[in-house]
Design an enzyme around this catalytic site. Sequence first.
Site, mmCIF file in Angstrom:
data_model
loop_
_atom_site.group_PDB
_atom_site.id
_atom_site.type_symbol
_atom_site.label_atom_id
_atom_site.label_comp_id
_atom_site.label_asym_id
_atom_site.label_seq_id
_atom_site.Cartn_x
_atom_site.Cartn_y
_atom_site.Cartn_z
ATOM 1 N N CYS A 139 63.057 13.799 50.264
ATOM 2 C CA CYS A 139 62.979 12.710 49.308
ATOM 3 C C CYS A 139 61.871 11.758 49.746
ATOM 4 O O CYS A 139 61.771 11.458 50.932
ATOM 5 C CB CYS A 139 64.319 11.992 49.344
ATOM 6 S SG CYS A 139 64.733 11.276 47.802
ATOM 7 N N LYS A 157 48.530 2.678 45.940
ATOM 8 C CA LYS A 157 47.585 2.230 46.967
ATOM 9 C C LYS A 157 47.322 3.361 47.963
ATOM 10 O O LYS A 157 46.772 3.121 49.036
ATOM 11 C CB LYS A 157 48.161 1.031 47.742
ATOM 12 C CG LYS A 157 48.362 -0.234 46.941
ATOM 13 C CD LYS A 157 49.166 -1.223 47.797
ATOM 14 C CE LYS A 157 49.624 -2.437 47.040
ATOM 15 N NZ LYS A 157 48.559 -3.402 46.804
ATOM 16 N N GLU A 213 61.160 19.495 48.690
ATOM 17 C CA GLU A 213 62.366 19.986 48.029
ATOM 18 C C GLU A 213 62.226 19.813 46.515
ATOM 19 O O GLU A 213 61.678 18.820 46.049
ATOM 20 C CB GLU A 213 63.560 19.171 48.552
ATOM 21 C CG GLU A 213 64.895 19.782 48.254
ATOM 22 C CD GLU A 213 66.036 18.980 48.886
ATOM 23 O OE1 GLU A 213 65.954 18.662 50.095
ATOM 24 O OE2 GLU A 213 66.988 18.681 48.159
HETATM 25 N N1 ACO Z 1 50.716 7.552 37.191
HETATM 26 C C1 ACO Z 1 49.725 8.468 37.287
HETATM 27 N N2 ACO Z 1 49.387 9.078 38.459
HETATM 28 C C2 ACO Z 1 50.081 8.752 39.556
HETATM 29 C C3 ACO Z 1 51.130 7.799 39.524
HETATM 30 C C4 ACO Z 1 51.428 7.176 38.282
HETATM 31 N N3 ACO Z 1 52.377 6.237 38.169
HETATM 32 N N4 ACO Z 1 51.626 7.658 40.760
HETATM 33 C C5 ACO Z 1 50.933 8.510 41.544
HETATM 34 N N5 ACO Z 1 49.994 9.178 40.825
HETATM 35 C C6 ACO Z 1 49.051 10.181 41.291
HETATM 36 C C7 ACO Z 1 47.642 9.618 41.201
HETATM 37 O O1 ACO Z 1 46.736 10.683 41.135
HETATM 38 C C8 ACO Z 1 47.557 8.895 42.531
HETATM 39 O O2 ACO Z 1 46.254 8.616 42.927
HETATM 40 P P1 ACO Z 1 45.523 7.291 42.346
HETATM 41 O O3 ACO Z 1 46.510 6.154 42.346
HETATM 42 O O4 ACO Z 1 44.405 7.053 43.298
HETATM 43 O O5 ACO Z 1 45.091 7.632 40.958
HETATM 44 C C9 ACO Z 1 48.174 9.906 43.451
HETATM 45 O O6 ACO Z 1 49.280 10.440 42.687
HETATM 46 C C10 ACO Z 1 48.691 9.345 44.776
HETATM 47 O O7 ACO Z 1 49.265 8.079 44.565
HETATM 48 P P2 ACO Z 1 49.761 7.197 45.780
HETATM 49 O O8 ACO Z 1 49.292 5.794 45.589
HETATM 50 O O9 ACO Z 1 49.422 7.859 47.045
HETATM 51 O O10 ACO Z 1 51.343 7.318 45.577
HETATM 52 P P3 ACO Z 1 52.424 6.133 45.573
HETATM 53 O O11 ACO Z 1 52.363 5.374 46.843
HETATM 54 O O12 ACO Z 1 52.338 5.372 44.320
HETATM 55 O O13 ACO Z 1 53.777 6.978 45.654
HETATM 56 C C11 ACO Z 1 55.589 8.210 44.777
HETATM 57 C C12 ACO Z 1 54.059 8.108 44.877
HETATM 58 C C13 ACO Z 1 56.178 8.287 46.182
HETATM 59 C C14 ACO Z 1 55.972 9.475 44.034
HETATM 60 C C15 ACO Z 1 56.088 6.937 44.038
HETATM 61 O O14 ACO Z 1 55.642 6.977 42.709
HETATM 62 C C16 ACO Z 1 57.595 6.762 44.034
HETATM 63 O O15 ACO Z 1 58.178 6.320 45.009
HETATM 64 N N6 ACO Z 1 58.255 7.087 42.891
HETATM 65 C C17 ACO Z 1 59.689 6.889 42.742
HETATM 66 C C18 ACO Z 1 60.465 7.881 43.568
HETATM 67 C C19 ACO Z 1 60.046 9.318 43.280
HETATM 68 O O16 ACO Z 1 59.921 9.723 42.148
HETATM 69 N N7 ACO Z 1 59.854 10.099 44.368
HETATM 70 C C20 ACO Z 1 59.501 11.503 44.290
HETATM 71 C C21 ACO Z 1 60.738 12.308 44.012
HETATM 72 S S1 ACO Z 1 60.488 14.046 44.293
HETATM 73 C C22 ACO Z 1 60.908 14.244 45.951
HETATM 74 O O17 ACO Z 1 61.341 13.312 46.562
HETATM 75 C C23 ACO Z 1 60.713 15.597 46.593
#
Ligand code: ACO
Length: 285
Positions: free
Chosen positions: A150, A160, A184
């Site tokens: 997760c 960021k 996962e």
């Molecule tokens: N919309 C579009 N693209 C996105 C988004 C978004 N909201 N979020 C991430 N991305 C893509 C983009 O390409 C992004 O790069 P960019 O911002 O430079 O364009 C790239 O992913 C990486 O983004 P990060 O900034 O590194 O990711 P972030 O710190 O925002 O975290 C995460 C991503 C962990 C999935 C976050 O959105 C989150 O915590 N979501 C809620 C919980 C969740 O869904 N977790 C994943 C469940 S699946 C699992 O746990 C196996």
Amino acid sequence: TRGVSSLARGAAIKYIHFNNYEIDTWYTAPYPEEYSQNPVLYICEYCLKYMKSSFILQRHRTKCASRHPPGTEIYHHGHNAVFEVDGRKHTTYCQNLCLLAKLFLNSKTLYYDVEPFVFYVLTEIDEGNHHFVGYFSKEKLSGNDYNLSCILTLPIYQRKGYGHFLIDFSYLLSRREFKVGTPEKPLSDLGLLSYRSYWKLKVCEVLRLVEGVPVSVEEICSLTGMTASDVVVGLEQVGALLRSPTSGRYAIKSNLTLINTTINRWQAKNYVQVCPLKLLWKPIV
Ligand code: ACO
Ligand code: ZN
């Protein structure tokens, strides 16, 4: 999609007070009923204890001695650190962490049975205080190549590059274990977006590194710690996987312009990077 709005859910936590921010919740989490009846939940950003009122939080702040997550600091570089927290040793912290994560996750996750997991908590350091940024959990024993169970970046820190940082960190651990890994399933929408972007970038980095020399999927796997199917997803995204119409076999052919564009675009964002040399860690056996 972020599910039903807090209003539609009726009595539920609408936002959390955390690190002096008020953060809207996305989903419900099974906090004990007396806590989930309030629209606001107050959470100590260091020990993750949850409280009903700002008064109780103020009082807690004067007593709470922790300024960082529990467990072992296994990474410290610049303004960031990662703590390894064992679900068996720090059960309450890890349970609180899972409840917090559930506020931003739609899928079913565990909350109370944290013993089989290790939690890797990322912080931003400011005058010795470790602000909670995000985390990922990992099964101590996975039968399925899972290297991440997760992942969460707290909304105030999203977009960021910290999701990318945490994902990169999970693969670094896998490489130190001489393993390949994959997250996962199922992935959330945001999880899938982040992973696809990560896989694409890592495949590009390898293709640029070996430029002009033939490389196999297996070699990309061992260089990245990614499984073959995730490498293939990365290759497809940069059009580097070609199927021969005559033999039906696949070949890797890289388009250097596209690869350079992908890498340069990423580097221009100037996100904080994992520095593998700063990881002080041995696999738990
Ligand atoms: N919309 C579009 N693209 C996105 C988004 C978004 N909201 N979020 C991430 N991305 C893509 C983009 O390409 C992004 O790069 P960019 O911002 O430079 O364009 C790239 O992913 C990486 O983004 P990060 O900034 O590194 O990711 P972030 O710190 O925002 O975290 C995460 C991503 C962990 C999935 C976050 O959105 C989150 O915590 N979501 C809620 C919980 C969740 O869904 N977790 C994943 C469940 S699946 C699992 O746990 C196996
Ligand atoms: Zn506390």
